[in-house]
Design an enzyme around this catalytic site. Sequence first.
Site, mmCIF file in Angstrom:
data_model
loop_
_atom_site.group_PDB
_atom_site.id
_atom_site.type_symbol
_atom_site.label_atom_id
_atom_site.label_comp_id
_atom_site.label_asym_id
_atom_site.label_seq_id
_atom_site.Cartn_x
_atom_site.Cartn_y
_atom_site.Cartn_z
ATOM 1 N N GLU A 79 0.843 -1.190 0.000
ATOM 2 C CA GLU A 79 0.000 0.000 0.000
ATOM 3 C C GLU A 79 0.883 1.246 0.000
ATOM 4 O OE1 GLU A 79 -1.866 0.895 3.942
ATOM 5 O OE2 GLU A 79 -1.395 -1.213 4.312
ATOM 6 N N CYS A 111 -3.368 -3.791 4.706
ATOM 7 C CA CYS A 111 -2.506 -4.851 5.254
ATOM 8 C C CYS A 111 -2.995 -6.256 4.915
ATOM 9 C CB CYS A 111 -2.380 -4.701 6.768
ATOM 10 S SG CYS A 111 -1.670 -3.141 7.236
ATOM 11 N N HIS A 233 -2.027 -10.146 12.462
ATOM 12 C CA HIS A 233 -1.482 -8.908 11.901
ATOM 13 C C HIS A 233 -1.113 -8.038 13.108
ATOM 14 C CE1 HIS A 233 -0.938 -5.127 10.026
ATOM 15 N NE2 HIS A 233 -2.069 -4.609 10.473
HETATM 16 P P1 HMG Z 1 -2.980 6.768 21.628
HETATM 17 O O1 HMG Z 1 -4.400 7.179 21.514
HETATM 18 O O2 HMG Z 1 -1.954 7.851 21.764
HETATM 19 O O3 HMG Z 1 -2.750 5.754 22.793
HETATM 20 O O4 HMG Z 1 -2.564 5.919 20.372
HETATM 21 P P2 HMG Z 1 -3.739 5.288 23.962
HETATM 22 O O5 HMG Z 1 -4.015 6.423 24.863
HETATM 23 O O6 HMG Z 1 -4.905 4.491 23.391
HETATM 24 O O7 HMG Z 1 -2.745 4.285 24.709
HETATM 25 C C1 HMG Z 1 -2.326 3.122 24.065
HETATM 26 C C2 HMG Z 1 -2.294 2.016 25.094
HETATM 27 O O8 HMG Z 1 -1.243 2.317 26.039
HETATM 28 C C3 HMG Z 1 -3.575 1.914 25.949
HETATM 29 O O9 HMG Z 1 -3.763 0.548 26.210
HETATM 30 C C4 HMG Z 1 -3.176 2.624 27.252
HETATM 31 O O10 HMG Z 1 -3.929 2.200 28.370
HETATM 32 C C5 HMG Z 1 -1.731 2.205 27.361
HETATM 33 P P3 HMG Z 1 -5.131 -0.185 25.713
HETATM 34 O O11 HMG Z 1 -6.256 0.588 26.237
HETATM 35 O O12 HMG Z 1 -5.083 -0.161 24.180
HETATM 36 O O13 HMG Z 1 -4.997 -1.584 26.261
HETATM 37 N N1 HMG Z 1 -0.909 3.076 28.209
HETATM 38 C C6 HMG Z 1 0.015 2.613 29.074
HETATM 39 N N2 HMG Z 1 0.400 1.354 29.369
HETATM 40 C C7 HMG Z 1 1.404 1.217 30.310
HETATM 41 N N3 HMG Z 1 1.994 2.258 30.938
HETATM 42 C C8 HMG Z 1 1.644 3.534 30.658
HETATM 43 C C9 HMG Z 1 0.599 3.740 29.676
HETATM 44 N N4 HMG Z 1 0.019 4.846 29.155
HETATM 45 C C10 HMG Z 1 -0.914 4.418 28.267
HETATM 46 N N5 HMG Z 1 2.242 4.542 31.273
HETATM 47 C C11 HMG Z 1 -3.353 4.374 18.694
HETATM 48 C C12 HMG Z 1 -2.925 4.568 20.142
HETATM 49 C C13 HMG Z 1 -3.443 2.890 18.357
HETATM 50 C C14 HMG Z 1 -4.717 5.021 18.502
HETATM 51 C C15 HMG Z 1 -2.313 5.067 17.779
HETATM 52 O O14 HMG Z 1 -1.044 4.492 17.980
HETATM 53 C C16 HMG Z 1 -2.635 4.977 16.308
HETATM 54 O O15 HMG Z 1 -3.426 5.755 15.776
HETATM 55 N N6 HMG Z 1 -1.983 3.995 15.570
HETATM 56 C C17 HMG Z 1 -2.162 3.825 14.143
HETATM 57 C C18 HMG Z 1 -3.416 3.033 13.810
HETATM 58 C C19 HMG Z 1 -3.307 1.568 14.156
HETATM 59 O O16 HMG Z 1 -2.247 1.008 14.304
HETATM 60 N N7 HMG Z 1 -4.471 0.897 14.243
HETATM 61 C C20 HMG Z 1 -4.496 -0.522 14.500
HETATM 62 C C21 HMG Z 1 -5.714 -1.201 13.906
HETATM 63 S S1 HMG Z 1 -5.874 -0.853 12.170
HETATM 64 C C22 HMG Z 1 -4.748 -1.932 11.421
HETATM 65 O O17 HMG Z 1 -4.250 -2.827 12.028
HETATM 66 C C23 HMG Z 1 -4.412 -1.681 9.992
HETATM 67 C C24 HMG Z 1 -3.097 -0.946 9.748
HETATM 68 O O18 HMG Z 1 -1.997 -1.822 9.909
HETATM 69 C C25 HMG Z 1 -3.101 -0.325 8.347
HETATM 70 C C26 HMG Z 1 -3.487 -1.192 7.169
HETATM 71 O O19 HMG Z 1 -4.309 -2.081 7.195
HETATM 72 O O20 HMG Z 1 -2.961 -0.857 6.106
HETATM 73 C C27 HMG Z 1 -2.888 0.195 10.737
#
Ligand code: HMG
Length: 400
Positions: A79, A111, A233
Amino acid sequence: MKIGINKIGFSTSHLYVDMKKLAFARNEDPNKYLIGIGQSKMAVVPPSQDVVTMAANAAIRILTKEDRDRISFVIFATESGIDNSKAAAVYLAHLLGLKNEIRAIELKQACYGATAGIQLARGFVALNPENEVLVIAADNARYGINTPGEPTQGGGAVAMLISQNPQILALEEDSTAFTQDIMDFWRPLGKTEAVVDGKYSKNTYLEFFEETWQAYLDKTGYSLSDFAALLFHLPYTKLGLKALQIALKDAQPSDTVRLAQEFEHARFFNSEVGNLYTGSLYLSLLSLLCNSEKTKAGQRIGLFSYGSGAEAEFYTGIIQPDFKKGLAKVDYNRILNLRKEISVSDYEQLFKQHLFSVQEGAISYKEDPAPFFFSGVHDFKRQYEKRGKKPSPNIWDKNV
Ligand code: HMG
């Protein structure tokens, strides 16, 4: 006839950023990245690498002269394509010195692309059993500096040979797929970084897992005890852990212990590299094969593939007796350890230097040790080159 993954090879950048240092630079608690996201290092793709060069660097780790003669189809899943018309597979076939009597195409569905490529290759081999298909999964995962997605960036390529009587994994008949038109993550034409609704994408990933996993169990009558490992994935490794926890709901303790231990082996390389987009599931397979001492012939492995937009598939394969041979004696743990750490500010500079789209210019990133590299754009044509001699530090020796 058994059909499946005969060989698997991987390549990523020689550069990485330490996630603790990235967390400090972004005023985040390091444990958010290390535990909450589940990533310890992030590959930084230099401007001298793109999906074509990373694919070539992955493929040369596994291809012999006999393989080159047998390959009659190259399926390139990405992609992060470099042209709206010409397939990356055509550039790749030339760089690898494949014969001209082949088919070479590019395939896209976020993906999920590489999984579609494997299923297509399987059908092709069923009709042409003497032929091999080279399936590539290559991407450069970019969200942007100081964005929520930043700690989930990464990049690299996985090259897989699909053939009859495979050495690594024989694919089983049953699989379950699910597609729904949603906007969780996409990259509109002209944009070099993804647009993402992060929290929504996380939830849809888990919903699609539940959908395909339950449908697979209903269809086959299998239960957790039929699986030696479940692979996912891994856009970031914590998300795979969350999906595993869904599968382990109501599990027997022995199933929980086995599948949780194997998941740790399967997520290790991904936690060291970051998201490869379509290659992530297959990097996780490689990580399991290289790091688990329990993997043995006859075991059933489950694979969950997810591509935003969104499409998912759950399918399975059986580990084959010669699976170690299919890794071509490459020591990926050592390769990952030989990479060079760079500072957060150096990563930010490199991030901005990529030549995308119709930009003209030369790339002069001389420290890149990879055999294949991208040297710039001239007259709208991308220029690819191969080094004449072994680079140093040499992470390209056959036995590394
Ligand atoms: P965010 O909103 O900054 O993070 O970004 P958050 O506040 O949700 O925190 C992440 C996790 O860390 C949470 O855990 C927190 O509790 C934890 P969860 O609730 O998920 O279990 N946390 C801590 N843990 C330990 N000690 C601490 C601490 N502080 C917080 N001190 C977000 C997270 C995934 C939204 C961001 O990284 C993002 O936008 N990523 C990109 C999108 C993505 O990867 N999506 C995944 C699904 S889509 C997919 O897989 C397809 C893809 O590969 C693309 C394709 O298909 O081409 C992305």
